[in-house]
Every structure is written in structure tokens, then in C-alpha cells.
Write an enzyme that holds these catalytic residues in place. Structure first.
Site, mmCIF file in Angstrom:
data_model
loop_
_atom_site.group_PDB
_atom_site.id
_atom_site.type_symbol
_atom_site.label_atom_id
_atom_site.label_comp_id
_atom_site.label_asym_id
_atom_site.label_seq_id
_atom_site.Cartn_x
_atom_site.Cartn_y
_atom_site.Cartn_z
ATOM 1 N N LYS A 152 -12.540 5.886 -6.378
ATOM 2 C CA LYS A 152 -12.471 4.417 -6.267
ATOM 3 C C LYS A 152 -12.884 3.801 -7.600
ATOM 4 O O LYS A 152 -13.974 3.237 -7.761
ATOM 5 C CB LYS A 152 -13.332 3.918 -5.102
ATOM 6 C CG LYS A 152 -12.952 2.497 -4.658
ATOM 7 C CD LYS A 152 -13.463 2.196 -3.270
ATOM 8 C CE LYS A 152 -13.295 0.747 -2.870
ATOM 9 N NZ LYS A 152 -11.939 0.227 -2.870
ATOM 10 N N GLU A 185 0.182 4.188 -0.443
ATOM 11 C CA GLU A 185 -0.736 3.229 0.191
ATOM 12 C C GLU A 185 -0.436 1.848 -0.370
ATOM 13 O O GLU A 185 0.458 1.684 -1.196
ATOM 14 C CB GLU A 185 -2.192 3.624 -0.093
ATOM 15 C CG GLU A 185 -2.528 3.594 -1.578
ATOM 16 C CD GLU A 185 -3.934 4.061 -1.929
ATOM 17 O OE1 GLU A 185 -4.849 3.891 -1.113
ATOM 18 O OE2 GLU A 185 -4.107 4.572 -3.049
HETATM 19 N N1 PDD Z 1 -9.884 -1.873 -1.120
HETATM 20 N N2 PDD Z 1 -6.489 1.849 -0.806
HETATM 21 C C1 PDD Z 1 -6.888 1.144 -1.884
HETATM 22 C C2 PDD Z 1 -6.127 1.290 -3.157
HETATM 23 C C3 PDD Z 1 -8.000 0.275 -1.787
HETATM 24 O O1 PDD Z 1 -8.394 -0.419 -2.857
HETATM 25 C C4 PDD Z 1 -8.680 0.156 -0.549
HETATM 26 C C5 PDD Z 1 -9.890 -0.720 -0.400
HETATM 27 C C6 PDD Z 1 -8.216 0.905 0.540
HETATM 28 C C7 PDD Z 1 -8.889 0.853 1.892
HETATM 29 O O2 PDD Z 1 -10.176 1.424 1.837
HETATM 30 P P1 PDD Z 1 -11.348 0.958 2.814
HETATM 31 O O3 PDD Z 1 -10.849 1.147 4.199
HETATM 32 O O4 PDD Z 1 -12.488 1.874 2.494
HETATM 33 O O5 PDD Z 1 -11.644 -0.494 2.490
HETATM 34 C C8 PDD Z 1 -7.131 1.754 0.376
HETATM 35 C C9 PDD Z 1 -11.089 -2.668 -1.213
HETATM 36 C C10 PDD Z 1 -11.408 -3.377 0.030
HETATM 37 C C11 PDD Z 1 -10.931 -3.599 -2.408
HETATM 38 O O6 PDD Z 1 -10.563 -3.112 -3.435
HETATM 39 O O7 PDD Z 1 -11.149 -4.782 -2.295
#
Ligand code: PDD
Length: 293
Positions: A152, A185
Site C-alpha cells: 500500500k 481492481e
Molecule cells: N483505498 N485497492 C486499492 C488500489 C486501494 O487503494 C484500496 C483502498 C482498496 C481497498 O482496500 P481496503 O478494503 O483495505 O480499503 C483496493 C483506500 C481506502 C484509499 O486509498 O483511500
């Protein structure tokens, strides 16, 4: 926006008003996007799925060989303090860790302290409950990201461009599609389809996607109810023929996708499988936090 309450940020051990909070211009997060982050939901004053977020943060840091700036317990204490200082009932907590500040040079600096920033802001989750009955639309964009999307990282430029394209098209999200048609995604959400035989399909949690915490929670809940979940690659051709599609994330727990690139998915309205899964997620959110719309 609530007036009269200045937002407070945690920056490297200090609580500072957001307007005057800052890090060095030599910070490697700024220079190289050499850092990672987490976004956590706060409902009814309680952090949702805090442990999985902490675990993913630890993993992202370890993959980049960035030393964790504090213990998991200390992360929790600082997070609580940030939520308290900002009087957050329903909101989002943002945690960012970079390798730290050092003279600009690509290899890791020998001695540097990681930078840790935490902020919080209010967020209205009820709007997401409302969007569940209308659904959202997505556009597709070419997959132009790097090969370690499981980390991330704060390097989000392709995501920024994709989400801007979605916004311009009047869509909520953009799905990344590889040259061979595979859907990985969304710009900030995980992508799912429901096939004609009722199977719930999402990309496997490998290096090609971020293993979303909401994705993990939904898979667990679906398994508990003996629903058929397939963690496998699906293509745009398959998505076009899906009976339902939806997205999951911290900021959008489960939203039905009713159109992709202007073409209806299934009946063009939220379907029964997605609605059931969304209800399951809101029940889990209520169980963990006591939150109700
Ligand atoms: N985004 N894929 C990507 C590229 C993301 O940035 C995110 C999360 C997700 C979903 O992950 P999660 O369920 O852990 O929120 C999938 C966060 C919320 C953001 O960047 O704001």
C-alpha cells in the site's frame, strides 16, 4: 464541515494544528513516494478492522525495509488520541509512514528516522448506505501500474489519473484492465463480479492487487454462510456478461456496479447477491462498532 474545531494532526511525536503541520522537503515520501499508508474507517468512535489494517501496514513496511516507527500498541494509542482530539464519531483515520528525511539520493539512507503522520476527518457512511439502492457506475482504464500493487504505497499517480478519468466521465470508480483483458481492481477499491451460476468472483490476493481489508472481511463472511467465492482472475469480457458486479473498500464497504463504460451490468440495477453481501457487511460493522445508519 464543523466550524470552530481546528483539525489536529500527529506528526513525528507531536500533535499540531493541520494548517501548520508539515514534514521536511527532503522527506523521501515527497521526493520518491518512498512510503506507505493505511486508511481506516471509524464508526461510532470505533476503528473498524484495526488489527488487519495494522497487519497490512506492518507488511507494507517490511516489504520496503522501512523500520516500523512504533509498536502496534503505540500505533493504537496514537490513533485513539488523534480521533479524540478531532472529536471523530464517524470518520476516516489516515496513517502514513515514510522512510524519513535525508539528502536526496535514491538508495536507502544509512541513518534516518521514519516519518509518521496520522490525521482524521469526519466521513458520512450513511451516504454509502443510500448509494446501495442506486448503485454506481465504473469506467475502465489501462493497467499502467507497477508490479507490486500488494504494497500500500503512497505512489498513487496512476490511481489519481484513473480516478480523475472516472470523475470526468461521471463515474464513481475506474477499473484497471490489463492488455489481455484481465481486471485487477479499481483506483481505490477491489472489483468483484457475480457469475450466472451465482458464484462471487474477485482477483486473487497476489502482487497484482491490494489485498483490501474489506475484501478479506467479505470473503470471511461469505464463507461463513457457505456462499461460493472464487478468488480468480476475471476478464472484461466476463464482467460484461456478469449478472452483478460490485466494489468493496474501507470508504465504500460494498457498492453495486450497475454500469461499466456506459453499458448496463445485468439488469442495470443492484442485484440480490450484492444486496445480501452488503447487508452482511453492515451487520458485521454493527457487530464491531455498534454503528447503525
Ligand atoms: N483505498 N485497492 C486499492 C488500489 C486501494 O487503494 C484500496 C483502498 C482498496 C481497498 O482496500 P481496503 O478494503 O483495505 O480499503 C483496493 C483506500 C481506502 C484509499 O486509498 O483511500
Amino acid at each position: 464541515m464543523r466550524f470552530g474545531l481546528p483539525r489536529i494532526a500527529y506528526v513525528n511525536g507531536r500533535m499540531v494544528p493541520l494548517g501548520s503541520a508539515g514534514v521536511s522537503i527532503e522527506d523521501r515520501g515527497f521526493q520518491f513516494a518512498d512510503g506507505v499508508y493505511e486508511v481506516c474507517a471509524v464508526l461510532n468512535g470505533t476503528l473498524l478492522d484495526w488489527q488487519p489494517h495494522l497487519q497490512r501496514l506492518a507488511r507494507s513496511l517490511s516489504e520496503l525495509e522501512i523500520r516500523p516507527p512504533m509498536t502496534p500498541a503505540a500505533f493504537g494509542l496514537v490513533a485513539q488520541r488523534v480521533l479524540r482530539e478531532n472529536r471523530i464519531r464517524d470518520g476516516l483515520l489516515y496513517v502514513q509512514v515514510t522512510r524519513g528525511a535525508a539528502r536526496r539520493d535514491h538508495p536507502f539512507p544509512a541513518f534516518t528516522t521514519p516519518t509518521l503522520v496520522m490525521t482524521a476527518r469526519p466521513f458520512d457512511f450513511r451516504q454509502r448506505v443510500r448509494q446501495q439502492s442506486t448503485g454506481i457506475s465504473v469506467v475502465t482504464r489501462p493497467e499502467i501500474r507497477w508490479a507490486r500493487r500488494d504494497i500500500k504505497s503512497v505512489a498513487l499517480l496512476p490511481n489519481v489519473l484513473a480516478k480523475q478519468a472516472a470523475k470526468r466521465a461521471g463515474a464513481f470508480e475506474a477499473w484497471f484492465v490489463a492488455a489481455d483483458g484481465r481486471v485487477s481492481e479499481g483506483g481505490s477499491t477491489n472489483a468483484w463480479i457475480v457469475t450466472g451460476d451465482g458464484s462471487i468472483v474477485t482477483h486473487p490476493a497476489d502482487n497484482d492487487i491490494l489485498a483490501g481489508v474489506m475484501r478479506g472481511t467479505l470473503i470471511r463472511l461469505a464463507h461463513e454462510r457457505q456462499l461460493k467465492v472464487e478468488e480468480r482472475v476475471f476478464t472484461m469480457a466476463e464482467a460484461r456478461h456478469a449478472v452483478e458486479a460490485f466494489i468493496t473498500s474501507t470508504t465504500a464497504p460494498c457498492l453495486p456496479v450497475v454500469a461499466i463504460d456506459g453499458r448496463s451490468v445485468g439488469e442495470g440495477r443492484p442485484g440480490p447477491v450484492t444486496t445480501r453481501l452488503a447487508d452482511m457487511l453492515w451487520q458485521e460493522i454493527a457487530r464491531q462498532t455498534g454503528w447503525r445508519p
